[in-house]
Design an enzyme around this catalytic site. Structure first.
Site, PDB file in Angstrom:
ATOM      1  N   HIS A  37       0.831  -1.203   0.000  1.00  0.00           N
ATOM      2  CA  HIS A  37       0.000   0.000   0.000  1.00  0.00           C
ATOM      3  C   HIS A  37       0.872   1.262   0.000  1.00  0.00           C
ATOM      4  O   HIS A  37       0.917   2.018   0.981  1.00  0.00           O
ATOM      5  CB  HIS A  37      -0.940  -0.001   1.205  1.00  0.00           C
ATOM      6  CG  HIS A  37      -2.058  -0.979   1.076  1.00  0.00           C
ATOM      7  ND1 HIS A  37      -2.045  -2.211   1.709  1.00  0.00           N
ATOM      8  CD2 HIS A  37      -3.215  -0.927   0.363  1.00  0.00           C
ATOM      9  CE1 HIS A  37      -3.155  -2.858   1.415  1.00  0.00           C
ATOM     10  NE2 HIS A  37      -3.874  -2.118   0.595  1.00  0.00           N
ATOM     11  N   ASP A  55      -5.920   5.317  -1.023  1.00  0.00           N
ATOM     12  CA  ASP A  55      -5.190   4.656   0.073  1.00  0.00           C
ATOM     13  C   ASP A  55      -4.154   5.583   0.701  1.00  0.00           C
ATOM     14  O   ASP A  55      -3.183   5.111   1.298  1.00  0.00           O
ATOM     15  CB  ASP A  55      -4.487   3.392  -0.439  1.00  0.00           C
ATOM     16  CG  ASP A  55      -5.363   2.154  -0.362  1.00  0.00           C
ATOM     17  OD1 ASP A  55      -6.272   2.134   0.495  1.00  0.00           O
ATOM     18  OD2 ASP A  55      -5.160   1.223  -1.155  1.00  0.00           O
TER      19      ASP A  55
END
Length: 886
Positions: free
Chosen positions: A616, A657
């Site tokens: 991420h 994200d």
């Protein structure tokens, strides 16, 4: 009096005649600031700064010489001042000369110029205020005909815009919603007038707009053309070319007092119907022949019918109650046919078959010719003690209470009885003031539509149980147990022994943990102040280093290698890919922001992704942005979304994200993190991503990409971005997929059956369908790794596994519950985890998305990748590749 209108130049570059809140002086001039936005191509514009613009380029009002010639033709008088106006005179100069020399000859003829002020219009008892009429002239070139309409608008006191191209005409209309549009239908070589009319008619605001076609005069040897092609194209009227200002003025005035005034009254009727729809009392409107023309929602609730079952039917076709007197209907008809109002008590039969007692008031409505055209019926329930049971039945839609059987008693007792309005309001009769205050509020509560769809379904099943055999009733009991659960869309798994990989994935991705241990807190640090001095930041998209630019040439392909871009940009792919993609979709133009502002925003967003995360990080964000842009390029997706949706999707993909800590929601909840506490253990990360993205954007004007857009556009855009980012949260994965299948795929399959069309957008005008498409798009872009080429798929699988391994290590180190035990770096089988992920989350979702967007290449990659993981698993290999491949 007024030889020239006041000229006002909008920021979009369209000019229009006198404004209601400006001076009505014929010589009033509005200045245009030097810093105003540049006009759009094809729009009619003239600035005061342009003091020497040639006449061929002048974009102000019609030239003075031409105007005077038109006026002389009307007045029958000559003027020796025509030659006094130089060819290159400006709009300002023409106005000054016209006002000084031509005003006298037009003083009498133009002394009746209307002042721009709102007009009062009455429709029944309503008193409306109509603002000055707005007129849009669509002429490719300035000529005597366009001049005639321009000055006719000035004479009538109308606001006037002129557009030279179809594109600027449509943009101007969508901005101002003109009541009258005049389109030049004579010069077909400049633009297709009928196509322009159709494009305007395709917009919602055009419903109440009158469109006039200016056609050429028919020559003596040609038969006059039919008006049907014009009507089919969307025109309302035809005007045979006549440059006389009086002729143009007369046409516009007739349209104002005819179609425009009628359309204005029709628009006001929407408010009346809104009032009827929200009225608490049941209302029914019928024709003079007793054919039902309208019922409001309160009537539907009272009688149990849907309006679709009633509209167009005669009252005689509906079931009647046998509790009325035999002569009651004749008495009512005799009274109302004479034009008299009737009111009294009447028994009606609901759709369920039971009778209810109503107070009815029927009013005849006199229409054209003094004849009765409609009957309006106002109906209220009689709240007598004997009728209390009927009130119960109306609110819960159950059967007759008197029809009880031993079999159905056990189901009835489960249902909560509705509150009796009358019995509540009659309690405490010693306090009449309290009673008077409480009754209206309780009546409002009972008239509200407060049942959720699932509640209605449960009530219908409850009612069906009462008259069903025991076996059916027991089966419906089981159905009710399932429906009363909160997770209606999430499949139920077997035991962990059957498939621990799937169970752990679901536990880690689709739950919020809620197994928090006291004293353990997880607080991650933000990587806000990263330094990347070793790589020069491009000033514009054209200034990127050649090695990066060469890679970005292939960014529109699904096979684009994001990891190569990550390497050459030193882990900053988001800024460079973002500049390229946002430029391709015209995001800066839509947001009215500079590329410098966009670059600064991309820098800030990327700086708040954690480069230390295995998965991420900003490379994942760039990958999701790339997938989203790819999906937006598919024909059916493109045809179903507008530009605001596209911009929202690209921004949502970029920020979806941001500041991800490399840990799941379950971990944060179990650790009692600050974010979990802040967001009440619900969609913790997704809520944080959106909130932080907007905080970072608006706190610094240098990177605020929203600073120049309209407030309403900003709110719509913000809600779309928030909705899309929240859709990436996995707890509602199956709900989103099921809604998409049922609302998009199934209607599309039914609609396109037997059709060869591959790009027919389904319900593109329905906001709820657009929302489902955007949610599905970003969800698929977020987890598109299994649909990438095999090398990319393997790389992503290794990265997400490493991130889950690190979480498991930390959970063990801190003594937290291990959310996904199979992701132990010493024992985990990566192929098994990928197979479970594809089986459980990916296959059905991408099947549905492929059925809509048509993505055969992705589905082929998915099949190849799945085969790769199955081969590894069959060979008992737990790594990303076979040892020989490594």
């Amino acid at each position: 009096m007024g030889c020239a209108p006041s000229i006002h130049v909008s920021q979009s570059g369209v000019i229009y005649c006198r404004d209601s809140d400006e001076s009505n002086s014929p010589c009033h001039i509005t200045s245009v600031s030097q810093g105003s936005a540049a006009p759009q191509p094809g729009l009619f514009v003239q600035t005061d700064a342009a003091d020497a613009v040639p006449r061929s380029r002048a974009s102000g009002p019609p030239s003075a010489a031409r105007v005077r010639r038109a006026r002389r033709a009307e007045l029958g008088s000559g003027s020796s001042t025509d030659s006094a106006v130089p060819t290159g005179t400006t709009c300002r100069g023409r106005r000054r000369h016209c006002c000084s020399s031509a005003e006298a000859e037009t003083q009498t003829n133009y002394s009746n110029v209307k002042q721009v002020s709102p007009a009062e219009v009455r429709i029944g008892p309503m008193r409306l205020t109509q603002d000055p009429i707005q007129v849009l002239l669509i002429f490719a070139k300035e000529d005597s005909q366009s001049d005639g309409f321009w000055w006719a608008c000035d004479r009538a006191g109308f606001r006037c815009n002129i557009a030279r191209t179809p594109e600027s005409a449509l943009e101007c209309f969508l901005d101002k919603h003109h009541e009258i549009i005049v389109i030049d239908h004579r010069q077909t070589r400049n633009f297709d007038a009928e196509a322009v009319c159709r494009s305007i008619r395709a917009t919602n605001p055009s419903e109440h707009t009158v469109i006039l076609a200016v056609v050429s005069q028919a020559s003596g040897d040609h038969e006059e053309a039919s008006v049907l092609p014009l009507l089919h194209a969307g025109f309302n009227r035809r005007f045979v070319e006549n440059s006389s200002i009086t002729a143009c003025y007369n046409e516009l005035i007739q349209i104002e007092h005819g179609e425009v005034r009628s359309q204005f009254k029709l628009r006001a009727c929407n408010s009346v119907f809104t009032a009827l729809d929200h009225c608490h009392e049941a209302i029914e409107i019928t024709s003079d022949e007793h054919v039902i023309q309208y019922v409001n929602p309160a009537f539907e609730r009272m009688m149990g019918y849907h309006k679709g079952e009633l509209l167009g039917k005669e009252l005689a076709e509906l079931p009647k109650s046998d509790k009325n007197r035999a002569d009651l209907l004749d008495t009512i008809n005799t009274c109302i046919k004479k034009g008299k109002e009737w009111q009294g008590v009447y028994y009606a039969r609901r759709k369920s078959g039971d009778s209810i007692q109503q107070h009815v008031k029927i009013t005849p409505v006199i229409g054209q010719g003094g004849k009765i055209r409609h009957f309006v019926s106002l109906k209220k329930l009689c709240c007598t003690t004997d009728n209390n049971k009927q009130i119960h039945k109306i609110h819960r839609d159950s059967g007759d209470n008197s029809q009880t059987e031993s079999h159905s008693l056990r189901y009835k007792n489960r249902r909560r009885e509705s509150i009796d309005v009358k019995s509540i309001s009659s309690r405490g009769s010693d306090a009449p003031s309290l009673q008077n205050r409480r009754y209206p509020s309780m009546a409002r509560i009972h008239s509200m539509t407060i049942e959720a769809p699932i509640t209605k379904v449960i009530n219908i099943i409850n009612a069906a149980q009462e008259n069903s055999p025991v076996t059916v009733a027991e089966a419906l009991d089981r159905v009710l147990e399932i429906l009363r659960t909160t997770e209606l869309y999430s499949p139920q798994l077997g035991t962990k022994d059957e498939d621990p990989h799937t169970s752990d994935l679901v536990g880690g991705l689709m739950t919020d943990g809620l197994r928090r241990l006291s004293g353990n807190e997880y607080v991650f640090t933000k990587n806000v102040h990263q330094s990347h001095s070793h790589l020069a930041m491009p000033i514009t998209i054209n200034d990127v280093p050649p090695c990066i630019a060469q890679l970005l040439d292939n960014e529109e392909s699904w096979e684009f290698n994001i990891f190569e871009l990550e390497a050459v940009t030193h882990k900053r792919p988001l800024v460079y890919l973002g500049l390229k993609v946002f430029s391709r979709f015209g995001v800066c133009e839509f947001l009215h922001c500079s590329e410098t502002t966009l670059r600064a925003w991309l820098q800030v967003i990327e700086a708040n992704y954690h480069s230390s995360n295995a998965y991420h990080n900003s490379t994942h964000a760039a990958d999701v942005l790339h997938a989203t842009a790819f999906f937006l390029g598919k024909e059916r997706v493109k045809g179903s979304l507008d530009q605001l949706d596209e911009v929202a999707a690209l921004i949502a993909a970029t920020v979806h994200d941001v500041d991800h800590p490399g840990r799941t929601n379950s971990f944060l909840c179990n650790a009692g993190s600050e974010l979990a506490v802040l967001y009440n253990d619900t969609a913790v990360l997704e809520s944080h991503h959106t909130a932080l993205a907007f905080q970072l954007t608006v706190k610094d004007n240098k990177c605020n990409i929203f600073k120049n857009i309209d407030r309403n556009h900003y709110r719509t855009l913000r809600q779309a971005i928030i909705d899309m980012v929240l859709a990436t949260e996995m707890t509602k994965h199956f709900e989103h997929v099921n809604k998409f299948v049922n609302s998009i795929n199934k209607p599309m399959a039914a609609e396109t059956e037997g059709s060869d069309c591959e790009c027919n957008p389904i319900g593109k005008n329905l906001p709820e369908n657009q929302m489902l498409i955007k949610r599905m798009m970003i969800k698929c872009a977020d987890v598109a790794n299994p649909c990438r080429p095999l090398d990319l798929c393997i790389e992503w699988a290794g990265r997400i596994s490493e991130e889950y391994f690190a979480q498991t290590d930390e959970e063990k180190r801190q003594g937290l519950p291990v959310v996904m035990p199979v992701f132990d770096r010493n024992t985990c089988s990566i192929p098994k985890s990928q197979i479970s992920f594809i089986d459980y989350f990916i296959t059905d979702m991408f099947d549905a998305w492929d059925a809509f967007a048509h993505l055969p290449a992705l589905m082929q990659h998915l099949a190849n990748n799945y085969k790769h993981w199955k081969t590894l698993d069959d060979l008992k290999c737990k790594s990303l590749r076979l040892p020989s491949d490594n």
